[in-house]
Motif scaffolding. Structure first.
Motif, mmCIF file in Angstrom:
data_model
loop_
_atom_site.group_PDB
_atom_site.id
_atom_site.type_symbol
_atom_site.label_atom_id
_atom_site.label_comp_id
_atom_site.label_asym_id
_atom_site.label_seq_id
_atom_site.Cartn_x
_atom_site.Cartn_y
_atom_site.Cartn_z
ATOM 1 N N ASP A 15 0.809 -1.217 0.000
ATOM 2 C CA ASP A 15 0.000 0.000 0.000
ATOM 3 C C ASP A 15 0.845 1.270 0.000
ATOM 4 O O ASP A 15 0.345 2.345 0.330
ATOM 5 C CB ASP A 15 -0.957 0.016 1.195
ATOM 6 N N VAL A 16 2.112 1.157 -0.358
ATOM 7 C CA VAL A 16 3.016 2.311 -0.392
ATOM 8 C C VAL A 16 3.513 2.497 -1.825
ATOM 9 O O VAL A 16 4.025 1.552 -2.441
ATOM 10 C CB VAL A 16 4.202 2.120 0.576
ATOM 11 N N PHE A 17 3.353 3.695 -2.346
ATOM 12 C CA PHE A 17 3.715 4.018 -3.720
ATOM 13 C C PHE A 17 5.157 3.617 -4.035
ATOM 14 O O PHE A 17 5.440 3.019 -5.071
ATOM 15 C CB PHE A 17 3.520 5.518 -3.935
ATOM 16 N N SER A 18 6.066 3.910 -3.122
ATOM 17 C CA SER A 18 7.487 3.665 -3.372
ATOM 18 C C SER A 18 7.835 2.185 -3.402
ATOM 19 O O SER A 18 8.865 1.807 -3.966
ATOM 20 C CB SER A 18 8.342 4.374 -2.312
ATOM 21 N N HIS A 19 6.989 1.335 -2.801
ATOM 22 C CA HIS A 19 7.244 -0.107 -2.882
ATOM 23 C C HIS A 19 7.229 -0.563 -4.337
ATOM 24 O O HIS A 19 8.043 -1.391 -4.758
ATOM 25 C CB HIS A 19 6.193 -0.886 -2.082
ATOM 26 N N GLY A 20 6.298 -0.029 -5.109
ATOM 27 C CA GLY A 20 6.247 -0.365 -6.521
ATOM 28 C C GLY A 20 7.440 0.172 -7.282
ATOM 29 O O GLY A 20 7.989 -0.495 -8.166
ATOM 30 N N GLN A 21 7.855 1.393 -6.952
ATOM 31 C CA GLN A 21 9.036 1.967 -7.598
ATOM 32 C C GLN A 21 10.270 1.132 -7.308
ATOM 33 O O GLN A 21 11.107 0.902 -8.192
ATOM 34 C CB GLN A 21 9.244 3.401 -7.108
ATOM 35 N N GLN A 22 10.398 0.679 -6.065
ATOM 36 C CA GLN A 22 11.557 -0.119 -5.686
ATOM 37 C C GLN A 22 11.595 -1.459 -6.427
ATOM 38 O O GLN A 22 12.672 -1.956 -6.762
ATOM 39 C CB GLN A 22 11.547 -0.360 -4.174
ATOM 40 N N LEU A 23 10.416 -2.042 -6.680
ATOM 41 C CA LEU A 23 10.381 -3.325 -7.376
ATOM 42 C C LEU A 23 11.010 -3.225 -8.760
ATOM 43 O O LEU A 23 11.755 -4.113 -9.184
ATOM 44 C CB LEU A 23 8.935 -3.818 -7.503
ATOM 45 N N LEU A 24 10.715 -2.138 -9.474
ATOM 46 C CA LEU A 24 11.297 -2.007 -10.803
ATOM 47 C C LEU A 24 12.800 -1.754 -10.721
ATOM 48 O O LEU A 24 13.514 -1.931 -11.709
ATOM 49 C CB LEU A 24 10.618 -0.875 -11.591
ATOM 50 N N ILE A 46 -5.437 5.649 9.052
ATOM 51 C CA ILE A 46 -4.085 5.563 8.504
ATOM 52 C C ILE A 46 -4.104 4.942 7.102
ATOM 53 O O ILE A 46 -3.405 5.387 6.184
ATOM 54 C CB ILE A 46 -3.163 4.742 9.446
ATOM 55 N N VAL A 47 -4.939 3.914 6.916
ATOM 56 C CA VAL A 47 -5.031 3.259 5.616
ATOM 57 C C VAL A 47 -5.625 4.207 4.579
ATOM 58 O O VAL A 47 -5.177 4.263 3.427
ATOM 59 C CB VAL A 47 -5.868 1.968 5.721
ATOM 60 N N ASP A 48 -6.631 4.968 4.989
ATOM 61 C CA ASP A 48 -7.253 5.919 4.063
ATOM 62 C C ASP A 48 -6.258 6.994 3.636
ATOM 63 O O ASP A 48 -6.256 7.423 2.474
ATOM 64 C CB ASP A 48 -8.472 6.568 4.711
ATOM 65 N N TYR A 49 -5.408 7.424 4.557
ATOM 66 C CA TYR A 49 -4.376 8.406 4.204
ATOM 67 C C TYR A 49 -3.332 7.802 3.263
ATOM 68 O O TYR A 49 -2.819 8.485 2.376
ATOM 69 C CB TYR A 49 -3.706 8.952 5.461
ATOM 70 N N HIS A 50 -3.016 6.539 3.468
ATOM 71 C CA HIS A 50 -2.082 5.861 2.552
ATOM 72 C C HIS A 50 -2.630 5.876 1.125
ATOM 73 O O HIS A 50 -1.893 6.142 0.168
ATOM 74 C CB HIS A 50 -1.848 4.417 3.013
ATOM 75 N N ARG A 51 -3.936 5.580 0.984
ATOM 76 C CA ARG A 51 -4.542 5.601 -0.350
ATOM 77 C C ARG A 51 -4.536 7.013 -0.929
ATOM 78 O O ARG A 51 -4.327 7.196 -2.137
ATOM 79 C CB ARG A 51 -5.959 5.043 -0.287
ATOM 80 N N LEU A 52 -4.776 8.003 -0.090
ATOM 81 C CA LEU A 52 -4.758 9.390 -0.560
ATOM 82 C C LEU A 52 -3.379 9.772 -1.086
ATOM 83 O O LEU A 52 -3.252 10.354 -2.176
ATOM 84 C CB LEU A 52 -5.171 10.331 0.581
#
Length: 587
Positions: A202-211, A283-289
């Motif tokens: 649920d963290v944007f940067s997790h996807g960036q790190q995967l690439l 906290i989860v809703d803020y993560h999505r935001l």
């Protein structure tokens, strides 16, 4: 494949995006005519734009989408990652390990009745009508209802006419996948597991790190090159993304590379948002935001055009109420339902660059829409487009001349406001339902001298949107919404999608559906983006350590918030500027 085909490669990132995409591919395959001899005329839709021909190891011809899809571990259920097209039974080169073996197992749900019947067809064991009738006699929670009576003796037609009730048996998108996929299509990110109750991706940067890892980077490059090099004349890419979690970051990084490698190609990106999130907390809703804001800025920046999609009306922390369609009833908590609605709109709005004649290039469509830096678009639809059994297209359009009634599928845009540019698609109107039956009785109608569906649509757009650059497309073929599309239609919708005068039989489903969509650049996007900016500018990113721990810099977040504000201002145009734009476009 015809040499004139301008191919498109599709990429899907995320579980909900794959729900939408699965419906989309099913819709297209359900309209295929595999026996050219039985068809009086070729399809208006050039399926070669999105699909490729191939051969299995046994020489059997296949037709699979040019598709790359990413999801997390645990999202496939019974589907194999490399599909079944190239399975070879009783292989002689099978390796037999003679040492100790430790068996690791994981629970998967069994196949539902639809998948079981589909498996029979793949094996040549076509289910009979008797099988269909007996399958629905076990209890009140049957996955198969009664079969619509018909005269066909083709077992495959019998299968397609079966009414499956899959609402309770679809947990992942592969549970209703009707088509075969190429072995290069599905890629599972084993670093994270699919768990709707506890989403750790649920963290944007997790996807960036995967690439940034060698494995994922090489995997993306290999799959992309395979499908691109298979094209004779690539015109662009479609992308479906979950923008509210780590898939937004992965897609953004892939897009940045693609925008450099294919800078002369169109990239049309759709951000797919569920209407209900299983996991809700502050906290989860803020993560999505936060993910949404980072995705909107990054995806729109590197796409030719970016359009967020949802049946929910909110784009921020709160999804809000869901859209209401006059002739549809759906469960907003079921991805199976909402994904089907979005897919029908997608299949319709993308027709301008998928038709055999008078097709436009994707780049022409996106470049017109993103004029003056407006890189976002809003999709709206009328599903189904209502035509009564004794009515006409002209009479139906007349109802909406005073007040256009398309339902917004862009979260955050309830009122479109002034429309700068739009691409309107009308499909599935029966040829005998176009003109007003008695023109003399409708002498004051703006459609009185129209002679075709094209005439009617053009006249409608000119009258309702006089200051807008309008592009209209008419396709005769309706949407085919047979198995395994969910049963969303009100009883007054007849099997051919027209509005009837009495309820449809309980043992008869809707098979065809006329539809109308508008992909537009409306001023209402300013309010949507401004509201999103108002929410996120109050966020202290230092409180969300998981984003910082994953590599998000405070300055980068601040720049994204500022980019969102600038994007919102792109849609703030005065009436004078609107008039100048209209004059320039008409010259």
């Amino acid at each position: 494949m015809a040499g004139s085909t301008r191919e498109v490669v599709t990429l899907q990132f995320g579980h909900y995006a794959n729900f939408v995409g699965t419906h989309w591919w099913n819709l297209q395959e359900s309209s295929f005519c595999y026996d050219a001899a039985s068809s009086s005329s070729p399809s208006e839709i050039n399926h070669d734009v999105l699909f490729r021909e191939g051969l299995t190891l046994t020489g059997e011809q296949t037709y699979t989408p040019r598709l790359i899809m990413y999801d997390l571990k645990g999202s496939l259920n019974t589907l194999k990652e490399d599909g079944t097209l190239y399975d070879v039974l009783d292989r002689d080169d099978e390796v037999h390990w003679m040492g100790d073996v430790t068996l690791h197992t994981s629970e998967t749900s069994g196949k539902n009745q639809f998948l079981k019947d589909l498996e029979k067809i793949d094996k040549g064991e076509l289910p009979t009508e008797e099988d269909a009738s007996s399958a629905g006699t076990e209890d009140s929670h049957d996955e198969v209802q009664e079969t619509t009576p018909h005269l066909s003796t083709d077992p495959l037609e019998v299968f397609r006419s079966k009414l499956y009730n899959l609402d309770g048996s679809v947990s992942v998108w592969s549970d209703f996948l009707r088509i075969h996929l190429h072995p290069k299509t599905v890629s599972i990110l084993s670093e994270f597991a699919h768990d709707p109750e506890q989403d750790m991706f649920d963290v944007f940067s997790h996807g960036q790190q995967l690439l940034g890892t060698q494995r994922v980077s090489a995997d993306v490059e290999d799959r992309l090159h395979f499908f691109v090099e298979d094209c004779d004349s690539l015109q662009g890419f479609q992308m479906l993304v979950d923008p509210y979690n780590g898939f937004g970051g992965l897609a953004a990084e892939v897009l940045e590379r693609m925008s450099e490698d294919y800078d002369n190609k169109g990239i049309l990106t759709f951000g797919c948002y569920p209407s209900v999130f299983v996991r809700r907390s502050p906290i989860v809703d803020y993560h999505r935001l936060i993910c949404t804001v980072l995705s909107v800025t990054k995806l729109s920046d590197n796409s030719s055009l970016y359009a967020p999609l949802s049946v929910a009306t909110g784009l921020g922390r709160e999804p809000g109420p869901v859209a209401s369609f006059p002739y549809l009833s759906y469960n907003p908590s079921l991805h199976y339902h909402t994904g089907g609605i979005l897919a029908t709109a997608l299949d319709t709005c993308t027709l301008p660059y998928r038709t055999r004649s008078d097709a436009v290039l994707m780049t022409d469509l996106t470049n017109t829409m993103n004029y003056s830096g407006r890189k976002m678009a809003a999709l709206s639809a009328r599903l189904p487009f209502p035509i009564t059994l004794d009515g006409s297209l002209a009479s139906s359009l007349s109802q909406y001349v005073a007040a256009p009634d398309l339902v917004s599928l862009c979260p955050g845009v309830r009122e479109p406001g002034r429309t700068f540019m739009q691409s309107v698609v009308l499909r599935g109107v029966p040829p005998n339902r176009i003109l007003i039956p008695d023109p003399a009785a409708h002498a004051d109608s703006i459609f009185r001298d129209c002679r075709s569906a094209n005439d009617c649509l053009k006249r409608y757009l000119q009258h309702v949107y006089p200051g807008t650059l309008n592009a209209g497309t008419v396709v005769n073929e309706p949407l085919t919404v047979t198995t395994p599309f969910p049963h969303l239609f009100h009883p007054e919708i007849a099997h051919d999608g027209l509005v009837g005068f009495k309820p449809r039989s309980a043992i008869q489903g809707v098979e065809k559906m006329p539809a109308m969509t508008s992909l537009s650049s409306p001023s209402g996007l300013q309010g949507c983006l401004t509201a999103l900016h108002g929410e996120v500018e109050k966020v202290d990113i230092r409180r969300f350590h998981r984003f910082l721990d994953a590599g998000l810099e405070e300055d980068d977040f601040a720049e994204a918030v500022e980019s969102l504000r600038r994007l919102a201002r792109m849609y703030q145009t005065s009436d004078n500027e609107m008039a100048e734009d209209s004059d320039d476009d008409s010259d």
